[in-house]
Design an enzyme around this catalytic site. Structure first.
Site, mmCIF file in Angstrom:
data_model
loop_
_atom_site.group_PDB
_atom_site.id
_atom_site.type_symbol
_atom_site.label_atom_id
_atom_site.label_comp_id
_atom_site.label_asym_id
_atom_site.label_seq_id
_atom_site.Cartn_x
_atom_site.Cartn_y
_atom_site.Cartn_z
ATOM 1 N N GLN A 222 25.414 29.518 -2.584
ATOM 2 C CA GLN A 222 24.524 29.666 -3.744
ATOM 3 C C GLN A 222 25.171 29.147 -5.025
ATOM 4 O O GLN A 222 24.577 29.248 -6.100
ATOM 5 C CB GLN A 222 24.129 31.136 -3.940
ATOM 6 C CG GLN A 222 23.335 31.725 -2.802
ATOM 7 C CD GLN A 222 21.949 31.094 -2.649
ATOM 8 O OE1 GLN A 222 21.425 30.435 -3.541
ATOM 9 N NE2 GLN A 222 21.342 31.295 -1.488
ATOM 10 N N LYS A 245 20.465 23.673 0.541
ATOM 11 C CA LYS A 245 20.231 24.411 -0.705
ATOM 12 C C LYS A 245 20.591 23.550 -1.913
ATOM 13 O O LYS A 245 20.351 23.932 -3.055
ATOM 14 C CB LYS A 245 21.057 25.691 -0.719
ATOM 15 C CG LYS A 245 20.646 26.687 0.370
ATOM 16 C CD LYS A 245 21.466 27.942 0.271
ATOM 17 C CE LYS A 245 21.430 28.766 1.536
ATOM 18 N NZ LYS A 245 20.184 29.509 1.726
ATOM 19 N N CYS A 383 18.774 38.543 3.974
ATOM 20 C CA CYS A 383 19.967 38.454 4.840
ATOM 21 C C CYS A 383 21.176 39.080 4.152
ATOM 22 O O CYS A 383 22.308 38.568 4.268
ATOM 23 C CB CYS A 383 20.273 37.001 5.239
ATOM 24 S SG CYS A 383 19.025 36.291 6.279
HETATM 25 N N1 PLP Z 1 25.868 32.339 2.203
HETATM 26 C C1 PLP Z 1 24.954 32.579 1.263
HETATM 27 C C2 PLP Z 1 25.390 33.218 -0.024
HETATM 28 C C3 PLP Z 1 23.622 32.244 1.467
HETATM 29 O O1 PLP Z 1 22.716 32.475 0.521
HETATM 30 C C4 PLP Z 1 23.257 31.642 2.703
HETATM 31 C C5 PLP Z 1 21.839 31.319 2.974
HETATM 32 O O2 PLP Z 1 20.939 31.850 2.381
HETATM 33 C C6 PLP Z 1 24.247 31.401 3.643
HETATM 34 C C7 PLP Z 1 25.543 31.759 3.365
HETATM 35 C C8 PLP Z 1 23.925 30.773 4.963
HETATM 36 O O3 PLP Z 1 23.493 29.481 4.782
HETATM 37 P P1 PLP Z 1 22.900 28.638 6.009
HETATM 38 O O4 PLP Z 1 21.806 29.473 6.599
HETATM 39 O O5 PLP Z 1 22.431 27.389 5.389
HETATM 40 O O6 PLP Z 1 24.028 28.421 6.953
#
Ligand code: PLP
Length: 425
Positions: A222, A245, A383
């Site tokens: 983020q 993102k 999550c």
């Molecule tokens: N870490 C943070 C702070 C996140 O917001 C996210 C996804 O929302 C992730 C890790 C995991 O990212 P990804 O699903 O693209 O692997």
């Protein structure tokens, strides 16, 4: 060998290098999906923390690759393979530059932040963590920076410890020194909370962990879309992020690892590309970063991520940061004026995200009614269930911002929330 400039079609370079004077109409024109009408209303996309939309030059980068120079990389002597390899390597260099890593060899392409954390847990963690050792994380982590460490701890008989947080969404850093003990093998911490937007002082935390010889992984999923990242200034040992993102495609991301650490780590997966030679008796592994990129990688994803990084650079990250700062202040003030709305997470430093609840109205209902107003937000636990549990909630509504959002988008959000309140009045 052809030069990267010859490999990347000239039009794409021009598209990505175009300088906007941060003119929103021009910037928004770069994102075809934003022109969409949803339920009869112009789309207001405020779900950027889940994933960001893609500028045309990113979409074009993939199309041009497949139409003009696609082949498998690193193994071919033919023209297309060399061109494609060069574009893939150029993308790695763009990631290096974006993170200010010392060397391109310190950048490993992965599927995203989740895979990067799993890689470090599965390789570094497995080889260094034993019975009764400890892994330290924080109360603000996304599940992807909790579960891989939990799995490792279960396998090794190690213990997961957690830096606590205050109601504001800030971490209790007074607890940090006591938690960094002689058995701590790694500290894994987020840079920015996806649930609350809190910015964590990772530089200070790394310094305190290093004073106890504890290496640090920073989850930048983020942070990369919203902030200048300098892994050498932060001083971290690992830094992870997801391309999707940061205006790039899904299925691609990067792990930064200090070279000496990567070189000492065993491979994470076996297969082609990660070897120098194979016999039935013994395999000699490839150099870093290839040792960690087994099999055919996401070639198109990496090249298009490079295009996304070029795009952000062409707008000027400093301008994006100023713009998003203004947007966060405006949105915080506007939402604070809505009766019965409570902003969840009031840390002094926040970026990208505002979580909120409305008295007696479930966040899913907020999300559904806003969708009918054309406003896309997210509702749920994001999550980050331990964050919700700590705050005594099961879910929040979350608006999250990107470089193309405007004050008008915030007004549409606030207007939509008034509708929600009317419906439930
Ligand atoms: N870490 C943070 C702070 C996140 O917001 C996210 C996804 O929302 C992730 C890790 C995991 O990212 P990804 O699903 O693209 O692997």
């Amino acid at each position: 060998m052809t030069t990267p400039a010859a490999v990347i079609p000239p039009q794409r370079v021009k598209d990505c290098a175009r300088k906007h004077a941060y003119d929103f109409e021009a910037v928004r024109q770069d994102f075809p999906i934003l022109r969409q009408i949803v339920h009869g209303r112009p789309l207001v996309y405020l779900d950027n923390a889940a994933t960001a939309q893609k500028p045309r030059c990113v979409i074009e980068a993939e199309r041009r690759l497949y139409e003009e120079y696609y082949a498998n990389i690193h193994r071919g002597v033919h023209d297309l393979s060399m061109k494609c390899t060069e574009a893939y390597d150029a993308a790695r260099e763009k990631v290096r530059r974006r993170l200010n890593a010392a060397q391109a060899e310190e950048i490993v392409f992965v599927r995203g932040a989740t895979e990067a954390v799993n890689l470090v847990a599965g390789s570094y963690g497995r080889s260094r963590v034993g019975q009764d050792d400890e892994i330290l994380i924080s109360a603000l982590e996304h599940h992807s920076n909790i579960v891989p460490w939990q799995m490792l701890c279960e396998e090794k008989g190690a213990r997961l410890r957690v830096i606590p947080m205050f109601e504001t969404g800030e971490l209790d850093l007074d607890a940090l020194d006591a938690l960094l003990g002689p058995r701590t093998r790694l500290l894994a911490i987020t840079h920015v909370s996806n649930a609350l937007g809190t910015v964590i002082p990772v530089r200070e935390i790394v310094a305190r962990a290093h004073a106890r010889n504890v290496p640090v992984l920073v989850d930048g999923a983020q942070a990369v879309p919203h902030a200048m990242i300098d892994v050498r200034d932060i001083g971290c040992d690992f830094y992870v992020f997801s391309g999707h993102k940061a205006y790039g495609p899904s299925g691609i991301g990067a792990l930064y690892g200090r070279r000496e650490l990567l070189e000492a780590m065993p491979p994470y997966q076996g297969g082609g590309n990660m070897i120098l030679s194979v016999t039935f008796e013994k395999t000699i592994y490839n150099e870093v970063p290839y040792r960690f990129e087994a099999g055919t990688p996401n070639i198109a994803g990496a090249i298009a991520l490079g295009a996304a990084l070029d795009y952000v650079e062409s707008l000027g990250l400093d301008r994006i940061i100023r713009h998003e700062d203004d947007l966060m202040s405006y949105a915080t003030d506007s939402l604070s004026s809505v009766p019965d709305l409570r902003i969840v997470g009031t840390a002094r430093e926040k970026i990208g995200v505002i979580s909120f609840v409305l008295e007696d109205i479930h966040p899913h209902d907020i999300g559904t009614i806003l969708d009918h107003e054309g406003v896309a937000i997210r509702s749920g636990h994001h999550c980050a269930q331990p964050v919700m549990q700590r705050l005594g909630l099961t879910a929040t509504a979350r608006a999250s911002f990107g470089l193309y959002n405007t004050r008008e988008d915030v007004d549409a959000l606030v207007g939509g929330i008034q509708k929600v309140i009317e419906v439930f009045a």
